[in-house]
Design an enzyme around this catalytic site. Structure first.
Site, PDB file in Angstrom:
ATOM      1  CB  ILE A  51      -0.980  -0.015   1.198  1.00  0.00           C
ATOM      2  CG1 ILE A  51      -1.925  -1.206   1.069  1.00  0.00           C
ATOM      3  CG2 ILE A  51      -1.745   1.298   1.267  1.00  0.00           C
ATOM      4  CD1 ILE A  51      -2.829  -1.434   2.260  1.00  0.00           C
ATOM      5  CG  ASP A  98       9.637  -0.639   5.055  1.00  0.00           C
ATOM      6  OD1 ASP A  98       8.527  -0.651   4.499  1.00  0.00           O
ATOM      7  OD2 ASP A  98      10.127  -1.642   5.627  1.00  0.00           O
ATOM      8  CB  SER A 110      -1.682   0.738   9.013  1.00  0.00           C
ATOM      9  OG  SER A 110      -1.440   1.376  10.239  1.00  0.00           O
ATOM     10  CG  ASP A 163     -10.524   2.751   7.672  1.00  0.00           C
ATOM     11  OD1 ASP A 163     -11.736   3.014   7.683  1.00  0.00           O
ATOM     12  OD2 ASP A 163     -10.049   1.770   7.070  1.00  0.00           O
ATOM     13  CD  GLU A 181     -11.479  -1.748  13.695  1.00  0.00           C
ATOM     14  OE1 GLU A 181     -11.963  -2.648  12.980  1.00  0.00           O
ATOM     15  OE2 GLU A 181     -10.479  -1.084  13.360  1.00  0.00           O
ATOM     16  CG  HIS A 233     -11.197  -1.805   9.490  1.00  0.00           C
ATOM     17  ND1 HIS A 233     -10.601  -2.496  10.523  1.00  0.00           N
ATOM     18  CD2 HIS A 233     -10.432  -2.057   8.401  1.00  0.00           C
ATOM     19  CE1 HIS A 233      -9.534  -3.127  10.060  1.00  0.00           C
ATOM     20  NE2 HIS A 233      -9.402  -2.868   8.771  1.00  0.00           N
ATOM     21  CB  ILE A 234     -14.740   1.396   4.731  1.00  0.00           C
ATOM     22  CG1 ILE A 234     -14.698   2.841   5.217  1.00  0.00           C
ATOM     23  CG2 ILE A 234     -15.957   0.710   5.288  1.00  0.00           C
ATOM     24  CD1 ILE A 234     -13.859   3.753   4.429  1.00  0.00           C
ATOM     25  N   GLY A 235     -11.134   1.067   4.559  1.00  0.00           N
ATOM     26  CA  GLY A 235     -10.038   1.423   3.644  1.00  0.00           C
ATOM     27  C   GLY A 235      -9.971   0.526   2.414  1.00  0.00           C
ATOM     28  N   GLY A 236     -10.187  -0.757   2.622  1.00  0.00           N
ATOM     29  CA  GLY A 236     -10.048  -1.701   1.505  1.00  0.00           C
ATOM     30  C   GLY A 236     -11.380  -2.183   0.976  1.00  0.00           C
TER      31      GLY A 236
HETATM   32  P1  NAI Z   1       2.870  -4.963   3.474  1.00  0.00           P
HETATM   33  O1  NAI Z   1       3.236  -6.132   4.305  1.00  0.00           O
HETATM   34  O2  NAI Z   1       2.935  -5.042   1.999  1.00  0.00           O
HETATM   35  O3  NAI Z   1       3.778  -3.701   3.928  1.00  0.00           O
HETATM   36  C1  NAI Z   1       4.075  -3.380   5.260  1.00  0.00           C
HETATM   37  C2  NAI Z   1       5.400  -2.652   5.282  1.00  0.00           C
HETATM   38  O4  NAI Z   1       5.663  -2.187   6.603  1.00  0.00           O
HETATM   39  C3  NAI Z   1       6.583  -3.546   4.879  1.00  0.00           C
HETATM   40  O5  NAI Z   1       7.338  -2.910   3.876  1.00  0.00           O
HETATM   41  C4  NAI Z   1       7.367  -3.689   6.183  1.00  0.00           C
HETATM   42  O6  NAI Z   1       8.773  -3.840   5.969  1.00  0.00           O
HETATM   43  C5  NAI Z   1       7.042  -2.388   6.872  1.00  0.00           C
HETATM   44  N1  NAI Z   1       7.259  -2.388   8.315  1.00  0.00           N
HETATM   45  C6  NAI Z   1       7.080  -3.414   9.194  1.00  0.00           C
HETATM   46  N2  NAI Z   1       7.370  -3.001  10.447  1.00  0.00           N
HETATM   47  C7  NAI Z   1       7.761  -1.711  10.352  1.00  0.00           C
HETATM   48  C8  NAI Z   1       8.210  -0.746  11.296  1.00  0.00           C
HETATM   49  N3  NAI Z   1       8.292  -1.033  12.590  1.00  0.00           N
HETATM   50  N4  NAI Z   1       8.544   0.474  10.835  1.00  0.00           N
HETATM   51  C9  NAI Z   1       8.457   0.776   9.497  1.00  0.00           C
HETATM   52  N5  NAI Z   1       8.047  -0.091   8.562  1.00  0.00           N
HETATM   53  C10 NAI Z   1       7.703  -1.327   8.989  1.00  0.00           C
HETATM   54  O7  NAI Z   1       1.412  -4.551   3.946  1.00  0.00           O
HETATM   55  P2  NAI Z   1       0.312  -3.747   3.133  1.00  0.00           P
HETATM   56  O8  NAI Z   1      -0.481  -4.664   2.301  1.00  0.00           O
HETATM   57  O9  NAI Z   1       0.939  -2.567   2.501  1.00  0.00           O
HETATM   58  O10 NAI Z   1      -0.637  -3.272   4.341  1.00  0.00           O
HETATM   59  C11 NAI Z   1      -0.205  -2.295   5.278  1.00  0.00           C
HETATM   60  C12 NAI Z   1      -1.176  -2.241   6.443  1.00  0.00           C
HETATM   61  O11 NAI Z   1      -2.468  -1.828   5.994  1.00  0.00           O
HETATM   62  C13 NAI Z   1      -1.366  -3.574   7.159  1.00  0.00           C
HETATM   63  O12 NAI Z   1      -1.358  -3.336   8.550  1.00  0.00           O
HETATM   64  C14 NAI Z   1      -2.742  -3.995   6.749  1.00  0.00           C
HETATM   65  O13 NAI Z   1      -3.371  -4.784   7.747  1.00  0.00           O
HETATM   66  C15 NAI Z   1      -3.445  -2.651   6.615  1.00  0.00           C
HETATM   67  N6  NAI Z   1      -4.636  -2.668   5.759  1.00  0.00           N
HETATM   68  C16 NAI Z   1      -5.722  -1.944   6.158  1.00  0.00           C
HETATM   69  C17 NAI Z   1      -6.860  -1.912   5.380  1.00  0.00           C
HETATM   70  C18 NAI Z   1      -8.042  -1.112   5.806  1.00  0.00           C
HETATM   71  O14 NAI Z   1      -9.148  -1.452   5.458  1.00  0.00           O
HETATM   72  N7  NAI Z   1      -7.856  -0.022   6.527  1.00  0.00           N
HETATM   73  C19 NAI Z   1      -6.965  -2.695   4.151  1.00  0.00           C
HETATM   74  C20 NAI Z   1      -5.723  -3.346   3.764  1.00  0.00           C
HETATM   75  C21 NAI Z   1      -4.612  -3.354   4.576  1.00  0.00           C
END
Ligand code: NAI
Length: 411
Positions: free
Chosen positions: A164, A183, A241, A266, A271, A294-297
């Site tokens: 994301i 990151d 996130s 979000d 929740e 919680h509707i981000g996705g």
């Molecule tokens: P991803 O796994 O592709 O990316 C996460 C990134 O965070 C990775 O590059 C990782 O190295 C980095 N990371 C891990 N610990 C860290 C730290 N302490 N400091 C800095 N960077 C760190 O995950 P993705 O798909 O990008 O999702 C990101 C978040 O969004 C997840 O928590 C996921 O659950 C959440 N999410 C929320 C949605 C919503 O509806 N609001 C929908 C989809 C995802």
């Protein structure tokens, strides 16, 4: 292997789909030749599931169906579970591993949906649209330019440059923003984005900070009183996130003090379970704060993507044994070889199984054309491509090896 050549006629594969799984998923299964599909609108209780899973080869669920050890034990034919959602914590993964049941989900199908909304929120927050909208609904005319800005030329700080975060990066640059990111891993930049080694440096440089990290010990409350005060005075925070990444009391204080002048959130530590349940947060009724449930996705496209992604993983597992993306069966992918039949063997991870397989096949004069083994702590998964003339013998030998959990032959 083509659509007609299979040892397992597709019309004998029984599929149970719960919780209104998308039509896109069903269409994909039907296109693949799978028609024994039962669809249910809602989730089932454990007792109902125990009855329903008997004789079923594939089960598709979303987040409300709990697949317990008892359900997996009752599922006498189960090969794989498709979780048509992002998470898999509703499934007893250890029980599924021990039984050699593959579990697939679609962790990245909603990346674009989240990223687009984050860009939209950046515009809304920097123009203070939430307050102006609320005022207009109350009948108040709040026309002013003071405190409203363009995104162009501003700096966006992205924390977590994964799927994301990196997609947000591309779109933010298209809006004319400068992008910096932090990151824990070294990540290649998109466009002109720059990786920053210290979180505090990113916070000091950014006009808007957006969080895209997982929930774990390194991210819990990473935005707290101290880090919020490292942000620029008058900056904006977005958390789409996970709910435990921001200390919401500290965020409220930072907003009350004028340190933060806009926020979009979000995800929350607590929740509601379902629509209509009460929802409370300390961020309610604060100026220029956009709260969403919680509707981000949550988009139609993401639901369809989830359907296609999980279905294609299930079909590849059924037809080729490809287990990449599974949370339980170790990840193996091997292109099929002409003139061979493929045997898939899942066994307990105990020493000597592969040696036993190889010596028993060679004692019978059976040549292995292709072989691949991967193990995890609990099980091993071996794919064997065997000359089709001898595959039945090989299959009988493999079923008999000590520690065998499941054996399948595909052709
Ligand atoms: P991803 O796994 O592709 O990316 C996460 C990134 O965070 C990775 O590059 C990782 O190295 C980095 N990371 C891990 N610990 C860290 C730290 N302490 N400091 C800095 N960077 C760190 O995950 P993705 O798909 O990008 O999702 C990101 C978040 O969004 C997840 O928590 C996921 O659950 C959440 N999410 C929320 C949605 C919503 O509806 N609001 C929908 C989809 C995802």
């Amino acid at each position: 292997m083509n659509a007609t050549a299979t040892s397992y006629p597709r019309n004998k594969i029984k599929i149970l789909l719960l919780e209104n799984i998308s039509d896109a998923a069903v269409a994909e299964l039907e296109t693949g030749g799978y028609h024994e599909i039962s669809r249910l609108g809602g989730a089932l209780s454990e007792a109902e599931l125990i009855e329903a899973v008997k004789g079923v080869h594939l089960i598709g669920i979303r987040s409300k169906t709990h697949i317990s050890r008892a359900v997996i034990d009752a599922a006498d034919k189960l090969l794989a579970i498709g979780a048509f959602c992002i998470g898999v914590n509703q499934i007893d993964l250890q029980a599924a591993t021990e039984k050699g049941v593959a579990v697939f989900n679609a962790p990245y199908s909603n990346t674009r949906s989240v990223a687009e909304l984050v860009i939209g929120l950046c515009v809304m927050l920097i123009r203070k649209i939430a307050d102006k909208n609320a005022a207009a609904h109350r009948g108040e005319w709040l026309k002013e330019a003071k405190g409203s800005y363009e995104l162009r030329g501003k700096t966006l700080g992205i924390i977590g440059y994964g799927n994301i975060g990196s997609q947000v990066s591309i779109m933010a640059e298209a809006m004319g923003m400068q992008v910096v990111y932090f990151d824990i891993a070294i990540k290649l930049p998109h466009g002109n984005a720059k990786q920053i080694r210290e979180l505090s440096d990113l916070l000091e440089q950014s006009d808007i900070v957006t969080l895209h990290v997982p929930s774990n010990a390194t991210t819990r409350n990473m935005m707290n009183a101290e880090t919020l005060h490292k942000m620029r005075k008058g900056s904006i925070l977005i958390n789409y996130s996970r709910g435990d990444v921001v200390d919401l009391e500290a965020l409220k204080t930072a907003i009350d003090e004028g340190q933060i002048v806009g926020a979009a959130v979000d995800v929350f530590p607590l929740e509601p379970e379902k629509n209509g349940d009460p929802f409370e947060t300390v961020l309610q009724n604060l100026p220029n704060v956009i709260l969403t449930p919680h509707i981000g996705g949550s988009t139609e496209e993401a639901q369809a993507n989830i359907g296609l992604d999980v279905t294609s993983k299930l079909i590849k597992y059924l037809e080729f044994g490809t287990s990449e993306g599974s949370h339980t069966v170790p990840p193996v992918s091997l292109p099929p070889q002409a003139g061979t039949h493929r045997i898939l063997h899942i066994h307990q991870n105990i020493p000597g199984v592969l040696g036993e397989i190889n010596s028993r096949l060679s004692a019978r004069g059976i040549n292995i054309v292709g072989q691949y083994l991967k193990t995890n702590e609990t099980i091993g998964y071996v794919i064997l491509d065997i000359d089709s003339a001898l595959s039945k013998d090989a299959f009988e030998i493999l079923k008999d090896i000590d520690g065998t959990i499941k054996t399948r032959m595909i052709y």
